[in-house]
Design a protein around this motif. Structure first.
Motif, PDB file in Angstrom:
ATOM      1  N   THR A 272       0.857  -1.315   0.045  1.00 30.73           N
ATOM      2  CA  THR A 272       0.041   0.054   0.004  1.00 30.73           C
ATOM      3  C   THR A 272       0.963   1.312   0.140  1.00 30.73           C
ATOM      4  OG1 THR A 272      -0.184   0.033   2.444  1.00 30.73           O
ATOM      5  CG2 THR A 272      -1.987  -1.109   1.249  1.00 30.73           C
ATOM      6  N   PRO A 273       0.347   2.458  -0.289  1.00 30.72           N
ATOM      7  CA  PRO A 273       1.061   3.771  -0.342  1.00 30.72           C
ATOM      8  C   PRO A 273       1.763   3.991   0.841  1.00 30.72           C
ATOM      9  CG  PRO A 273      -1.047   3.985  -1.416  1.00 30.72           C
ATOM     10  CD  PRO A 273      -0.888   2.661  -0.761  1.00 30.72           C
ATOM     11  N   GLY A 274       3.122   4.572   0.590  1.00 30.27           N
ATOM     12  CA  GLY A 274       4.011   4.944   1.541  1.00 30.27           C
ATOM     13  C   GLY A 274       5.483   4.788   1.005  1.00 30.27           C
ATOM     14  N   THR A 275       6.358   5.221   2.102  1.00 33.73           N
ATOM     15  CA  THR A 275       7.673   5.040   1.397  1.00 33.73           C
ATOM     16  C   THR A 275       8.567   3.953   2.651  1.00 33.73           C
ATOM     17  OG1 THR A 275       7.779   7.204   0.664  1.00 33.73           O
ATOM     18  CG2 THR A 275       9.968   6.205   0.956  1.00 33.73           C
ATOM     19  N   TYR A 276       9.157   2.889   1.726  1.00 33.99           N
ATOM     20  CA  TYR A 276      10.257   1.911   2.403  1.00 33.99           C
ATOM     21  C   TYR A 276      11.594   2.343   2.006  1.00 33.99           C
ATOM     22  CZ  TYR A 276       6.328  -1.343   3.778  1.00 33.99           C
ATOM     23  OH  TYR A 276       5.228  -2.120   4.200  1.00 33.99           O
ATOM     24  N   HIS A 277      12.389   2.107   3.130  1.00 37.52           N
ATOM     25  CA  HIS A 277      13.958   2.045   2.808  1.00 37.52           C
ATOM     26  C   HIS A 277      14.058   0.576   2.645  1.00 37.52           C
ATOM     27  CE1 HIS A 277      18.368   1.775   3.384  1.00 37.52           C
ATOM     28  NE2 HIS A 277      18.422   2.826   2.586  1.00 37.52           N
ATOM     29  N   ALA A 278      15.097   0.066   1.444  1.00 44.53           N
ATOM     30  CA  ALA A 278      15.004  -1.386   1.206  1.00 44.53           C
ATOM     31  C   ALA A 278      16.397  -1.548   0.931  1.00 44.53           C
ATOM     32  CB  ALA A 278      14.228  -1.819  -0.135  1.00 44.53           C
TER      33      ALA A 278
ATOM     34  N   ALA B 191       8.940  -3.903 -16.322  1.00 43.02           N
ATOM     35  CA  ALA B 191       9.631  -5.096 -15.877  1.00 43.02           C
ATOM     36  C   ALA B 191      11.116  -4.682 -15.599  1.00 43.02           C
ATOM     37  CB  ALA B 191       9.577  -6.225 -16.655  1.00 43.02           C
ATOM     38  N   PHE B 192      11.631  -5.107 -14.339  1.00 46.84           N
ATOM     39  CA  PHE B 192      12.846  -4.728 -14.228  1.00 46.84           C
ATOM     40  C   PHE B 192      13.596  -5.587 -13.256  1.00 46.84           C
ATOM     41  CE2 PHE B 192       9.738  -2.640 -11.443  1.00 46.84           C
ATOM     42  CZ  PHE B 192      10.415  -2.860 -10.126  1.00 46.84           C
ATOM     43  N   VAL B 193      14.937  -5.504 -13.039  1.00 43.01           N
ATOM     44  CA  VAL B 193      15.641  -6.398 -12.156  1.00 43.01           C
ATOM     45  C   VAL B 193      16.415  -5.186 -11.129  1.00 43.01           C
ATOM     46  CG1 VAL B 193      18.165  -7.189 -12.144  1.00 43.01           C
ATOM     47  CG2 VAL B 193      16.407  -7.814 -13.955  1.00 43.01           C
ATOM     48  N   VAL B 194      16.440  -5.675  -9.628  1.00 49.83           N
ATOM     49  CA  VAL B 194      16.843  -5.223  -8.699  1.00 49.83           C
ATOM     50  C   VAL B 194      18.161  -5.814  -8.223  1.00 49.83           C
ATOM     51  CG1 VAL B 194      16.726  -4.207  -6.451  1.00 49.83           C
ATOM     52  CG2 VAL B 194      14.660  -4.328  -8.075  1.00 49.83           C
ATOM     53  N   GLU B 195      19.316  -5.212  -8.199  1.00 47.64           N
ATOM     54  CA  GLU B 195      20.747  -6.172  -8.032  1.00 47.64           C
ATOM     55  C   GLU B 195      20.717  -6.263  -6.632  1.00 47.64           C
ATOM     56  OE1 GLU B 195      22.746  -7.435 -10.148  1.00 47.64           O
ATOM     57  OE2 GLU B 195      21.996  -6.280 -11.977  1.00 47.64           O
ATOM     58  N   ALA B 196      21.304  -7.291  -6.144  1.00 47.41           N
ATOM     59  CA  ALA B 196      21.541  -7.892  -4.714  1.00 47.41           C
ATOM     60  C   ALA B 196      22.204  -6.698  -3.751  1.00 47.41           C
ATOM     61  CB  ALA B 196      22.471  -9.017  -4.615  1.00 47.41           C
ATOM     62  N   ASP B 197      22.757  -5.763  -4.431  1.00 52.67           N
ATOM     63  CA  ASP B 197      23.270  -4.683  -3.461  1.00 52.67           C
ATOM     64  C   ASP B 197      22.737  -3.191  -3.624  1.00 52.67           C
ATOM     65  OD1 ASP B 197      23.781  -3.909  -6.281  1.00 52.67           O
ATOM     66  OD2 ASP B 197      26.042  -3.304  -5.636  1.00 52.67           O
ATOM     67  N   PHE B 198      21.343  -3.611  -3.906  1.00 54.63           N
ATOM     68  CA  PHE B 198      20.481  -2.294  -3.933  1.00 54.63           C
ATOM     69  C   PHE B 198      20.346  -1.589  -2.534  1.00 54.63           C
ATOM     70  CE2 PHE B 198      16.383  -0.172  -3.424  1.00 54.63           C
ATOM     71  CZ  PHE B 198      16.464   0.828  -4.585  1.00 54.63           C
ATOM     72  N   ASN B 199      20.415  -0.431  -2.392  1.00 53.48           N
ATOM     73  CA  ASN B 199      20.116   0.088  -1.113  1.00 53.48           C
ATOM     74  C   ASN B 199      19.471   1.576  -1.486  1.00 53.48           C
ATOM     75  OD1 ASN B 199      20.125   1.623   1.466  1.00 53.48           O
ATOM     76  ND2 ASN B 199      22.365   1.273   1.780  1.00 53.48           N
ATOM     77  N   GLY B 200      18.280   1.692  -1.090  1.00 54.44           N
ATOM     78  CA  GLY B 200      17.508   3.021  -1.370  1.00 54.44           C
ATOM     79  C   GLY B 200      15.927   3.114  -1.018  1.00 54.44           C
TER      80      GLY B 200
END
Length: 118
Positions: free
Chosen positions: A54-60, A92-101
């Motif tokens: 649901t709407p809102g912001t996460y740091h992942a 469609a997209f890929v998120v790499e294993a070191d993503f921080n954001g």
């Protein structure tokens, strides 16, 4: 023997995980997520399923590689120190294993995912 696994909308067979996933921290608003893991490879190295938020912001912070096909909703994904990327239905997209954001969920999201754990 070769096998196939089928996951069709909206027929999610697995029980959802209702807690926020490891590495995901709420930053703004009151987002919530549900995760359905519908496939695990025999060696445990790959999983796939559905994710709803649901709407809102996460740091992942990502520890594993992920392929995403966004079915519904809109997200602005911003890598730490990088430029924002807006994605919507059909992307469609890929998120790499070191993503921080951050993942700013603008509209309720439904995505199909494949994650490579090993």
């Amino acid at each position: 023997m070769t096998r196939a696994s089928f996951s069709k909308l909206p027929d999610r067979q697995a029980e959802p995980i209702l807690e926020d996933l490891e590495g995901w921290t709420k930053l703004d608003g009151a987002p919530s997520m549900k995760t359905w893991i519908e496939y695990t490879s025999e060696d445990g190295g790959i999983i796939s399923g559905w994710w709803e938020a649901t709407p809102g912001t996460y740091h992942a912070i990502y520890a594993a590689w992920e392929f995403v096909h966004l079915i519904e909703g809109r997200i602005v994904i911003t890598p730490e120190g990088g430029s924002p990327n807006e994605v919507g239905p059909g992307d469609a997209f890929v998120v790499e294993a070191d993503f921080n954001g951050t993942w700013e969920i603008k509209e309720k999201v439904l995505k199909h995912f494949v994650i490579k754990l090993k």
